[in-house]
Design a protein around this motif. Structure first.
Motif, PDB file in Angstrom:
ATOM      1  N   SER A  81      55.386  50.577  57.450  1.00  0.00           N
ATOM      2  CA  SER A  81      55.282  50.949  58.862  1.00  0.00           C
ATOM      3  C   SER A  81      54.016  51.765  59.129  1.00  0.00           C
ATOM      4  O   SER A  81      53.361  51.614  60.161  1.00  0.00           O
ATOM      5  CB  SER A  81      56.514  51.751  59.284  1.00  0.00           C
ATOM      6  N   MET A  82      53.641  52.615  58.164  1.00  0.00           N
ATOM      7  CA  MET A  82      52.419  53.411  58.329  1.00  0.00           C
ATOM      8  C   MET A  82      51.188  52.520  58.250  1.00  0.00           C
ATOM      9  O   MET A  82      50.243  52.672  59.032  1.00  0.00           O
ATOM     10  CB  MET A  82      52.337  54.477  57.231  1.00  0.00           C
ATOM     11  N   ARG A 105      61.461  59.052  75.132  1.00  0.00           N
ATOM     12  CA  ARG A 105      60.301  58.813  75.982  1.00  0.00           C
ATOM     13  C   ARG A 105      59.017  59.034  75.169  1.00  0.00           C
ATOM     14  O   ARG A 105      58.035  58.342  75.346  1.00  0.00           O
ATOM     15  CB  ARG A 105      60.370  59.742  77.189  1.00  0.00           C
ATOM     16  N   ALA A 106      59.071  60.001  74.269  1.00  0.00           N
ATOM     17  CA  ALA A 106      57.947  60.224  73.352  1.00  0.00           C
ATOM     18  C   ALA A 106      58.429  60.044  71.916  1.00  0.00           C
ATOM     19  O   ALA A 106      59.618  60.139  71.645  1.00  0.00           O
ATOM     20  CB  ALA A 106      57.406  61.636  73.546  1.00  0.00           C
ATOM     21  N   PHE A 107      57.494  59.771  71.022  1.00  0.00           N
ATOM     22  CA  PHE A 107      57.807  59.760  69.590  1.00  0.00           C
ATOM     23  C   PHE A 107      57.637  61.184  69.079  1.00  0.00           C
ATOM     24  O   PHE A 107      56.568  61.768  69.264  1.00  0.00           O
ATOM     25  CB  PHE A 107      56.858  58.839  68.825  1.00  0.00           C
ATOM     26  N   LEU A 157      53.954  53.632  53.253  1.00  0.00           N
ATOM     27  CA  LEU A 157      55.044  52.774  53.711  1.00  0.00           C
ATOM     28  C   LEU A 157      54.496  51.669  54.619  1.00  0.00           C
ATOM     29  O   LEU A 157      53.512  51.873  55.327  1.00  0.00           O
ATOM     30  CB  LEU A 157      56.067  53.593  54.499  1.00  0.00           C
ATOM     31  N   TYR A 217      50.201  56.427  77.272  1.00  0.00           N
ATOM     32  CA  TYR A 217      50.700  57.220  76.142  1.00  0.00           C
ATOM     33  C   TYR A 217      50.491  56.472  74.820  1.00  0.00           C
ATOM     34  O   TYR A 217      50.076  57.057  73.816  1.00  0.00           O
ATOM     35  CB  TYR A 217      52.187  57.504  76.353  1.00  0.00           C
ATOM     36  N   ARG A 238      55.757  63.124  77.017  1.00  0.00           N
ATOM     37  CA  ARG A 238      54.640  62.372  76.440  1.00  0.00           C
ATOM     38  C   ARG A 238      53.322  63.136  76.478  1.00  0.00           C
ATOM     39  O   ARG A 238      52.353  62.730  75.846  1.00  0.00           O
ATOM     40  CB  ARG A 238      54.468  61.049  77.202  1.00  0.00           C
ATOM     41  N   ALA A 239      53.287  64.215  77.222  1.00  0.00           N
ATOM     42  CA  ALA A 239      52.035  64.980  77.316  1.00  0.00           C
ATOM     43  C   ALA A 239      51.863  65.930  76.134  1.00  0.00           C
ATOM     44  O   ALA A 239      50.777  66.474  75.945  1.00  0.00           O
ATOM     45  CB  ALA A 239      52.015  65.761  78.625  1.00  0.00           C
ATOM     46  N   LEU A 277      45.771  59.070  67.986  1.00  0.00           N
ATOM     47  CA  LEU A 277      46.337  60.166  67.190  1.00  0.00           C
ATOM     48  C   LEU A 277      46.680  59.683  65.781  1.00  0.00           C
ATOM     49  O   LEU A 277      46.407  60.369  64.783  1.00  0.00           O
ATOM     50  CB  LEU A 277      47.587  60.730  67.878  1.00  0.00           C
ATOM     51  N   GLY A 322      41.586  58.881  73.737  1.00  0.00           N
ATOM     52  CA  GLY A 322      42.308  60.149  73.708  1.00  0.00           C
ATOM     53  C   GLY A 322      42.667  60.666  75.091  1.00  0.00           C
ATOM     54  O   GLY A 322      43.632  61.422  75.248  1.00  0.00           O
ATOM     55  N   SER A 346      52.451  67.325  71.950  1.00  0.00           N
ATOM     56  CA  SER A 346      52.641  66.980  70.533  1.00  0.00           C
ATOM     57  C   SER A 346      53.713  67.904  69.988  1.00  0.00           C
ATOM     58  O   SER A 346      53.479  69.107  69.865  1.00  0.00           O
ATOM     59  CB  SER A 346      51.356  67.181  69.744  1.00  0.00           C
ATOM     60  N   HIS A 359      48.107  66.711  77.136  1.00  0.00           N
ATOM     61  CA  HIS A 359      47.476  65.724  78.018  1.00  0.00           C
ATOM     62  C   HIS A 359      47.621  66.183  79.475  1.00  0.00           C
ATOM     63  O   HIS A 359      48.716  66.534  79.914  1.00  0.00           O
ATOM     64  CB  HIS A 359      48.148  64.361  77.835  1.00  0.00           C
ATOM     65  N   ARG A 374      46.951  56.665  73.615  1.00  0.00           N
ATOM     66  CA  ARG A 374      46.682  57.997  73.053  1.00  0.00           C
ATOM     67  C   ARG A 374      47.331  58.141  71.672  1.00  0.00           C
ATOM     68  O   ARG A 374      46.746  58.714  70.753  1.00  0.00           O
ATOM     69  CB  ARG A 374      47.235  59.099  73.978  1.00  0.00           C
ATOM     70  N   GLN A 375      48.530  57.619  71.542  1.00  0.00           N
ATOM     71  CA  GLN A 375      49.232  57.715  70.254  1.00  0.00           C
ATOM     72  C   GLN A 375      48.499  56.944  69.158  1.00  0.00           C
ATOM     73  O   GLN A 375      48.473  57.363  68.005  1.00  0.00           O
ATOM     74  CB  GLN A 375      50.666  57.190  70.380  1.00  0.00           C
ATOM     75  N   GLY A 411      56.618  60.434  57.866  1.00  0.00           N
ATOM     76  CA  GLY A 411      56.450  59.615  59.069  1.00  0.00           C
ATOM     77  C   GLY A 411      57.732  59.343  59.836  1.00  0.00           C
ATOM     78  O   GLY A 411      57.751  58.499  60.739  1.00  0.00           O
TER      79      GLY A 411
END
Lengths: 497, 121
Positions: free
Chosen positions: B43-44, A77-79, B41, B90, A425-426, B97, B85, A428, A403, B93-94, A71
């Protein structure tokens, strides 16, 4: 000698060389230094996992062998997930065994722009790669273990007449189980866990596992020991004293943290973080592909590697990972799952221009990384090229998982991928090749590590992993990391310390 | 796991949704969830709870329905989760996911699911 830190009590011993990290760099350094007859200790934060215990399931594998249980993410801007092994053998245990020598066009600026031609001489690196390739049985993936999802890229290559080839891998008697990412169950993959670490151990090296290195101790400008804690109840402390040198090979994420905690002070420490972001497309074929039979990553297309800064790779992902990215919810999600036997996954691996940072914060390691606008342009070109390859191989549709784009793209609609949002962000993505956070430089003002691999202004604290690379490599870096570590360890063993 | 969270999981992988695939709870999601709570964890775990909460309370709003999700028909539940979705946000959506990722850890490893996909045993 092995010390299992999940059961050990306090430990304090002296060695000639203490190596932090047991992945591609640390294990290679251990292999070289163990040959000198000097005593060596290798410290690994994660556990030693017997290949017989490798699971086909992702969740227990992530928990046991991956950093942050899989994880770990980069913020921006995105993870973006940052994939790293955290076990004896490091990421070599959970990668796809891909072997590429550092291309000349990547090394050239290392020489001309960074002045590292003498510190990292290409001719020497080639000699080391020759040796490593012999010792780790490196060879091109043979057709009999391709599986259909790799074979299809061969079809695309022929139909589009592009540069692509079977991947060279460090495997011996691969059984095509497509399980590289959760650990090779047959030990066919010649990871450090089954090669250089046992070799060094036989020569007398001590392997300490579940041993988190927390600090390097000093006597003036001389590193004298590495101390930290074992994972055993009560967190007993260990100290590995170094008579000659400390070598840090903890990865571009952990190395800067250890150096910073140990008092190394440089404005470049943790900066210039570079990577190869990856983004995958799924191609759906009329006939069954069965991506779970074949070499996990057996074929790649380097057609646009040099100018386009991207490479396309096949990859077999376990169902758990595939499902998460499928479109829909409820019945529609389940229908998509039932289509996965017809799917192949091919990924863009991009040589990003972006530079991020890695810092130690009170909540842990803070990785920052954002793609630049130029990177996003290249990413979209790479995705379009991937779709072109899929359709050239006979795919009936491509699922972009982006996205703002349709869920399914038909032949003739590849251009849509270049219209995808210019926004990270669009997409993966993942980051899996990591560089530059303690980069080598001729002058102390320009980097963290000198051309002798010693941290500037120290006598015997060396960095030997990809933290020292001045740029990313454009190809899978394990082989470069090993060649550089072998070169560094040879030089360190010859130095008067 | 409370009833509202169970409704989210059930909506994502409903029983009888797509034979021969089993439903989430039919495939033993409860056991996995207990293991996840004990070993993942913090955080998860926190992220998964946030995702469950958003799916239960936020997703109905995205299709103009009153939350929680458990009040909706099965068709609307699916529509609401699909809307997460497709959301312009964002972070929404995350969260979906994350929800799908954790459920997939269990579901993708289940023997019946793997058999249906002809995953080698």
């Amino acid at each position: 000698m092995r010390v299992d830190g999940s059961k050990a009590s306090a430990f304090d011993e002296a060695f000639d060389y203490v190596i932090v990290g047991s992945g591609a760099a640390g294990a290679t350094a251990a292999r070289v230094l163990a040959d000198t007859g000097r005593s060596v200790a290798v410290l690994e934060e994660g556990p030693a996992v017997d290949p017989k215990e490798f699971s086909t399931e992702v969740f227990p594998s992530f928990q046991r062998m991956f950093r942050g249980q899989g994880g770990q993410v980069a913020r921006g801007r995105a993870f973006i997930p940052v994939v790293q092994g955290r076990c004896l053998g490091g990421s070599t245990v959970i990668n796809s065994a891909i072997v590429w020598r550092l291309p000349d066009d990547v090394w050239e600026p290392w020489k001309t722009e960074y002045g590292l031609g003498d510190a990292l001489p290409l001719s020497e690196l080639h000699k080391h790669w020759d040796l490593i390739e012999k010792e780790l049985s490196i060879a091109e993936t043979p057709p009999q273990v391709w599986g259909e999802f790799n074979r299809l890229m061969d079809v695309a290559k022929t139909n589009l007449r592009v540069s692509a080839a079977p991947i060279r891998r460090n495997v011996r008697d691969c059984r095509a189980s497509a399980r590289c990412l959760t650990g090779c169950p047959t030990s066919a993959k010649q990871s450090m866990l089954v090669t250089y670490l046992p070799y060094a151990e036989k020569k007398g090296a001590a392997l300490l596992t579940c041993a988190k290195a927390e600090e390097i101790r000093w006597d003036g400008d001389r590193a004298t020991a590495v101390s930290g804690t074992f994972e055993a109840p009560g967190r007993p402390r260990f100290t590995a004293r170094a008579r000659k040198a400390v070598l840090v090979a903890a990865s571009a994420i952990q190395t800067p943290g250890l150096l910073a905690r140990s008092g190394v002070d440089s404005p470049h420490l943790g900066e210039h973080f570079q990577a190869h972001p990856g983004c995958a497309l799924m191609g759906i074929f009329p006939n069954k592909v069965g991506m779970w039979r074949g070499a996990t990553q057996g074929y790649d297309a380097d057609h646009h590697r040099r100018l386009g800064r991207f490479k396309i790779e096949t990859i077999a992902l376990p169902p758990e990972i595939v499902f998460a990215r499928l479109p829909g919810a409820g019945k529609r999600w389940m229908r998509a799952m039932l289509e996965t036997p017809y799917a192949a996954i091919w990924a863009v691996q991009m040589r990003a221009w972006a530079q991020g940072s890695v810092r130690e914060r009170f909540f842990g390691t803070d990785i920052k990384f954002d793609l630049t606008p130029r990177d996003l342009v290249q990413m979209r070109r790479g995705l379009r090229f991937t779709a072109e390859l899929f359709f050239a191989a006979g795919a009936k549709e491509v699922w972009p998982g982006i996205h703002g784009l349709p869920e399914r793209i038909k032949p003739g609609e590849e251009w849509l991928l270049e219209t995808a949002p210019a926004d990270s962000r669009a997409y993966s993505m993942i980051l899996s090749h990591l560089f530059g956070t303690a980069r080598m430089s001729v002058r102390a003002a320009d980097g963290v590590v000198g051309t002798d691999f010693a941290v500037h202004a120290t006598r015997n604290l060396f960095v030997v992993d990809s933290s020292l690379f001045p740029t990313n490599t454009s190809v899978n870096p394990q082989h470069t990391i090993m060649g550089v570590a072998m070169h560094a360890a040879n030089r360190i063993s010859e130095a008067k310390l | 796991m409370n009833a509202r969270s169970r409704a989210v999981i059930e909506a994502l992988i409903p029983q009888g949704g797509q034979p021969p695939l089993p439903g989430a709870f039919e495939s033993g999601f409860d056991d996995f969830y207990a293991r996840f709570q004990n070993t993942a964890l913090p955080s998860m775990r926190l992220g998964f709870r946030a995702a469950l909460w958003a799916a239960a309370w936020l997703s109905p709003l995205l299709i103009g329905r009153v939350p929680p999700l458990s009040r909706l028909s099965s068709e609307d539940r699916e529509r609401a989760l699909e809307a997460m979705g497709a959301s312009r946000s964002y972070h929404v959506r995350q969260l979906l996911l994350l929800l799908k990722a954790v459920i997939s850890f269990h579901y993708g490893a289940h023997p019946a699911v793997r058999r249906a996909l002809e995953f080698p045993s």
